[in-house]
Design a protein around this motif. Structure first.
Motif, PDB file in Angstrom:
ATOM      1  N   UNK A  31      69.123 -13.349   0.533  1.00 58.19           N
ATOM      2  CA  UNK A  31      69.925 -12.209   0.071  1.00 58.19           C
ATOM      3  C   UNK A  31      69.416 -11.695  -1.277  1.00 58.19           C
ATOM      4  N   UNK A  32      69.012 -12.616  -2.164  1.00 55.57           N
ATOM      5  CA  UNK A  32      68.477 -12.234  -3.470  1.00 55.57           C
ATOM      6  C   UNK A  32      67.199 -11.404  -3.313  1.00 55.57           C
ATOM      7  N   UNK A  33      66.318 -11.842  -2.410  1.00 50.90           N
ATOM      8  CA  UNK A  33      65.061 -11.114  -2.193  1.00 50.90           C
ATOM      9  C   UNK A  33      65.345  -9.695  -1.678  1.00 50.90           C
ATOM     10  N   UNK A  34      66.225  -9.583  -0.673  1.00 49.90           N
ATOM     11  CA  UNK A  34      66.595  -8.261  -0.137  1.00 49.90           C
ATOM     12  C   UNK A  34      67.267  -7.424  -1.219  1.00 49.90           C
ATOM     13  N   UNK A  35      68.090  -8.057  -2.020  1.00 50.77           N
ATOM     14  CA  UNK A  35      68.801  -7.369  -3.093  1.00 50.77           C
ATOM     15  C   UNK A  35      67.831  -6.669  -4.041  1.00 50.77           C
ATOM     16  N   UNK A  36      66.694  -7.316  -4.321  1.00 50.76           N
ATOM     17  CA  UNK A  36      65.741  -6.732  -5.260  1.00 50.76           C
ATOM     18  C   UNK A  36      65.135  -5.433  -4.732  1.00 50.76           C
ATOM     19  N   UNK A  37      64.823  -5.366  -3.444  1.00 50.08           N
ATOM     20  CA  UNK A  37      64.243  -4.135  -2.902  1.00 50.08           C
ATOM     21  C   UNK A  37      65.299  -3.029  -2.836  1.00 50.08           C
ATOM     22  N   UNK A  38      66.554  -3.396  -2.571  1.00 51.65           N
ATOM     23  CA  UNK A  38      67.644  -2.414  -2.567  1.00 51.65           C
ATOM     24  C   UNK A  38      67.876  -1.883  -3.979  1.00 51.65           C
ATOM     25  N   UNK A  39      67.875  -2.792  -4.959  1.00 46.80           N
ATOM     26  CA  UNK A  39      68.052  -2.379  -6.357  1.00 46.80           C
ATOM     27  C   UNK A  39      66.895  -1.484  -6.802  1.00 46.80           C
ATOM     28  N   UNK A  40      65.684  -1.827  -6.367  1.00 45.42           N
ATOM     29  CA  UNK A  40      64.505  -1.014  -6.688  1.00 45.42           C
ATOM     30  C   UNK A  40      64.641   0.384  -6.079  1.00 45.42           C
ATOM     31  N   UNK A  41      65.030   0.455  -4.802  1.00 46.38           N
ATOM     32  CA  UNK A  41      65.206   1.742  -4.118  1.00 46.38           C
ATOM     33  C   UNK A  41      66.289   2.579  -4.797  1.00 46.38           C
ATOM     34  N   UNK A 209      70.347 -11.717  10.164  1.00 46.07           N
ATOM     35  CA  UNK A 209      70.820 -10.380   9.817  1.00 46.07           C
ATOM     36  C   UNK A 209      71.859 -10.415   8.700  1.00 46.07           C
ATOM     37  N   UNK A 210      72.748 -11.415   8.738  1.00 47.51           N
ATOM     38  CA  UNK A 210      73.829 -11.463   7.741  1.00 47.51           C
ATOM     39  C   UNK A 210      73.282 -11.628   6.320  1.00 47.51           C
ATOM     40  N   UNK A 211      72.098 -12.289   6.184  1.00 47.48           N
ATOM     41  CA  UNK A 211      71.503 -12.456   4.863  1.00 47.48           C
ATOM     42  C   UNK A 211      71.007 -11.117   4.308  1.00 47.48           C
TER      43      UNK A 211
END
Length: 291
Positions: A31-41, A209-211
């Motif tokens: 979730x942290x890894x995905x969070x970073x790309x969302x925050x970047x976007x 998917x939930x992550x």
């Protein structure tokens, strides 16, 4: 002051999301890894100017975003190790008490106002953070051999806040704040996804998917917590020592309130005393800032 309030709100939502991770069994690292790309976007979306990728390398603040992105990943992993070896209270206190580093930096490097009332407010805030962070149900204490991990979390967390203040003050223009924030998260994502791919190859991680959904829920408030903090630091009437103190104490108070309202957490006498000190510290610092 509105940016400071919004930074506190965004950071508190992060706390809420992390609590929900436990409830729904979400893999925190994924979730942290995905969070970073969302925050970047989110940062790129908020940037109103056309992005000139060839010009990006010429920005003087770019190396600083690489440094911060690395710190984000390293400190996250150190926090995980500290939690496993020494308990939640230890990592919570280490993270929140690190605010003393950017406060001291502001007072010394920028020669900020060191009025007696302000210093008293800062000391009360530190005591408040410590008292509110101690939880009855987590009485673990770090063994001597594990002390290095909370110390590194303390130093690293303080270095992140101090670096953000220095970079935004010295190198980042007003219109580049979203781009600056986005590049920090882009670096963290590249490092995080590299580690994740390695773990997937080894078979120690499995994509769910939930992550990814958890990462999306975390990414937006995470971006805005940095964005609004930088905006608050740029406010002409707010010194960085004031911003960091109120921001830190405010997050502790709102997160505690969320814990009581949504997760039925019980507070000890020390926690309540800490909340009282927190309110008093904000009043003292606000008085100094007003006059």
């Amino acid at each position: 002051m509105i940016y400071l309030f919004l930074s506190i709100l965004a950071s508190s939502i992060i706390f809420l999301v992390f609590k929900l991770f436990d409830k729904y069994g979400i893999n925190t690292f994924q979730a942290i890894v995905i969070n970073y790309i969302i925050a970047c976007a989110s940062g790129f979306a908020a940037y109103t100017e056309p992005i000139n990728w060839s010009k990006l390398a010429s920005y003087s603040w770019l190396p600083g975003t690489f440094f911060l992105g690395v710190l984000f990943i390293v400190i996250f992993n150190l926090m995980a190790i500290t939690t496993q070896r020494s308990g939640l209270s230890v990592v919570s206190v280490a993270t929140k008490m690190s605010v003393v580093i950017p406060i001291a930096f502001g007072l010394i490097y920028y020669n900020e106002n060191a009025a007696i009332l302000k210093i008293a407010g800062i000391l009360l805030a530190l005591i408040a953070v410590y008292l509110v962070s101690i939880k009855k149900q987590d009485s673990s204490k770090p063994a001597k051999k594990n002390l290095i991990f909370p110390i590194l979390v303390f130093l690293g967390s303080g270095l992140i806040d101090t670096s953000i203040k220095y970079l935004e003050d010295s190198f980042v223009s007003e219109q580049d704040v979203p781009l600056f924030s986005a590049m920090i998260f882009a670096t963290a994502f590249i490092l995080g996804v590299s580690v994740l791919i390695f773990q997937l190859i080894k078979g120690s991680q499995k994509i769910e998917l939930k992550n990814s959904i958890g990462g999306i829920a975390l990414g937006v408030p995470n971006y805005f917590s940095i964005y609004f903090l930088v905006r608050a630091l740029r406010h002409p009437t707010l010194e960085s020592s004031t911003v960091f103190t109120i921001n830190n104490v405010g997050i502790v108070m709102v997160a505690t309130l969320i814990g009581i309202l949504f997760f039925k957490e019980k507070l000890s006498a020390k926690n309540w005393i800490g909340i009282g000190f927190a309110i008093l510290s904000i009043i003292l610092i606000a008085i100094v800032n007003h006059f």
